[in-house]
Design an enzyme around this catalytic site. Structure first.
Site, mmCIF file in Angstrom:
data_model
loop_
_atom_site.group_PDB
_atom_site.id
_atom_site.type_symbol
_atom_site.label_atom_id
_atom_site.label_comp_id
_atom_site.label_asym_id
_atom_site.label_seq_id
_atom_site.Cartn_x
_atom_site.Cartn_y
_atom_site.Cartn_z
ATOM 1 N N ASP A 180 13.733 -9.924 26.844
ATOM 2 C CA ASP A 180 12.404 -9.859 26.228
ATOM 3 C C ASP A 180 11.305 -10.085 27.262
ATOM 4 O O ASP A 180 11.520 -10.720 28.292
ATOM 5 C CB ASP A 180 12.327 -10.919 25.116
ATOM 6 C CG ASP A 180 11.140 -10.684 24.205
ATOM 7 O OD1 ASP A 180 10.678 -9.522 24.092
ATOM 8 O OD2 ASP A 180 10.654 -11.651 23.604
ATOM 9 N N ASN A 227 13.409 -2.289 16.197
ATOM 10 C CA ASN A 227 12.476 -1.708 17.175
ATOM 11 C C ASN A 227 11.903 -0.356 16.736
ATOM 12 O O ASN A 227 10.938 0.133 17.329
ATOM 13 C CB ASN A 227 13.137 -1.565 18.561
ATOM 14 C CG ASN A 227 13.300 -2.875 19.301
ATOM 15 O OD1 ASN A 227 14.188 -3.041 20.142
ATOM 16 N ND2 ASN A 227 12.444 -3.849 19.021
HETATM 17 C C1 FPP Z 1 11.954 -6.296 24.978
HETATM 18 O O1 FPP Z 1 10.670 -6.469 25.585
HETATM 19 C C2 FPP Z 1 12.672 -5.216 25.605
HETATM 20 C C3 FPP Z 1 13.089 -4.095 24.965
HETATM 21 C C4 FPP Z 1 12.829 -3.840 23.540
HETATM 22 C C5 FPP Z 1 13.770 -3.035 25.692
HETATM 23 C C6 FPP Z 1 14.839 -3.481 26.650
HETATM 24 C C7 FPP Z 1 14.824 -2.522 27.759
HETATM 25 C C8 FPP Z 1 14.982 -2.841 29.051
HETATM 26 C C9 FPP Z 1 15.339 -4.176 29.520
HETATM 27 C C10 FPP Z 1 14.752 -1.842 30.095
HETATM 28 C C11 FPP Z 1 16.001 -1.419 30.766
HETATM 29 C C12 FPP Z 1 16.289 -0.191 30.157
HETATM 30 C C13 FPP Z 1 17.329 0.024 29.417
HETATM 31 C C14 FPP Z 1 17.308 1.169 28.545
HETATM 32 C C15 FPP Z 1 18.475 -0.865 29.452
HETATM 33 P P1 FPP Z 1 9.400 -6.297 24.694
HETATM 34 O O2 FPP Z 1 8.953 -4.891 24.779
HETATM 35 O O3 FPP Z 1 9.669 -6.785 23.313
HETATM 36 O O4 FPP Z 1 8.376 -7.214 25.414
HETATM 37 P P2 FPP Z 1 7.210 -8.082 24.739
HETATM 38 O O5 FPP Z 1 7.895 -9.199 23.993
HETATM 39 O O6 FPP Z 1 6.468 -8.563 25.924
HETATM 40 O O7 FPP Z 1 6.432 -7.184 23.853
#
Ligand code: FPP
Length: 246
Positions: A17, A65
């Site tokens: 996250d 998501n």
């Molecule tokens: C959560 O951060 C992350 C995700 C929903 C996507 C996970 C993807 C990766 C780690 C990138 C690597 C790529 C792959 C496809 C493995 P968030 O967007 O919820 O962050 P926030 O809490 O700051 O909004």
């Protein structure tokens, strides 16, 4: 180094996250945070291998998501497909066995195709298992398991009196993987967000403030060190003082 060895045989689960906030804090769109997350993931897989972790489960896209903007959903789907296609030979050369956990409904066919190909290519590897959770939700998994079990009851293969946690567990997406030992969430929030609900009844939880793009193998090793100091009792207890009642 001691900490490098301390993950031996463990199942580590990670909620990756903080990508969006990391990017926005730098004046970049959220998608740039996801892109930076790819390098973090590769470094953490390498670090998990070095420390002897046997299963690494990562939450790449949850069943919740889909609520994000269509643009971000499309980016995440396309990017997952690209990361798997672009990285699977490298992961294969490291001895990584890739598994996909998630719900097929709604998942882009092109993403599923790459996941299945990665599973096929790496199926004989045994250095580490990477459980790639895409379109995954813990409650969805349990509901899917219940539906498949109900089908077996209807067909007369299972009697309701036989249903217990071990049997229901056999209907989860990856029945052969061990329960989660260490559950890590980056990005500062302290919740499990529907990740591996069934598999984490006694997982040790570690919440770190680093955003996922800042997390690397050294961060993982720090978590493993913290884990090694935890006292896991699995519901049991031992009196440190003699109890006259027993
Ligand atoms: C959560 O951060 C992350 C995700 C929903 C996507 C996970 C993807 C990766 C780690 C990138 C690597 C790529 C792959 C496809 C493995 P968030 O967007 O919820 O962050 P926030 O809490 O700051 O909004």
């Amino acid at each position: 180094m001691d900490s490098v060895r301390s993950g031996h045989g463990l199942h580590v689960a990670i909620v990756m996250d903080g990508n969006g906030r990391w990017a926005n804090a730098r004046g970049l769109p959220r998608t740039e945070g996801h892109k930076a997350g790819e390098d973090a993931l590769m470094d953490v897989i390498a670090g998990a291998i070095e420390s002897g972790v046997s299963v690494l489960s990562v939450y790449a896209f949850s069943t919740e998501n889909w609520k994000r903007s269509p643009r971000e959903v499309s980016f995440l789907m396309g990017y997952s497909r690209e990361v798997i296609r672009r990285r699977r030979d490298e992961l294969n050369s490291w001895g990584v066995r890739i598994l996909w956990s998630g719900r097929q409904a709604r998942l882009w066919g092109s993403v599923l195709k790459e996941l299945k190909e990665a599973e096929r290519l790496t199926r004989h590897n045994s250095t580490i298992t990477l459980n790639f959770c895409v379109n995954y939700g813990g409650r969805a998994e349990i509901a899917d398991a219940a539906a498949r079990l109900a089908e077996d009851v209807k067909r007369g293969l299972v009697h309701p009196s036989q249903i217990n946690p071990d049997l229901l567990g056999q209907y989860m997406y990856q029945p052969d993987l061990p329960d989660v030992d260490l559950f890590i969430r980056t990005g500062g929030e302290q919740r499990t967000s529907n990740f591996l609900l069934w598999e984490s009844p006694y997982a040790e939880l570690i919440f770190v403030d680093e955003a996922w793009p800042e997390f690397d193998r050294h961060s993982l090793w720090r978590c493993l060190e913290q884990y090694s100091g935890r006292n896991r009792r699995f519901g049991g207890a031992r009196d440190a003082v003699a109890d006259p009642q027993i």
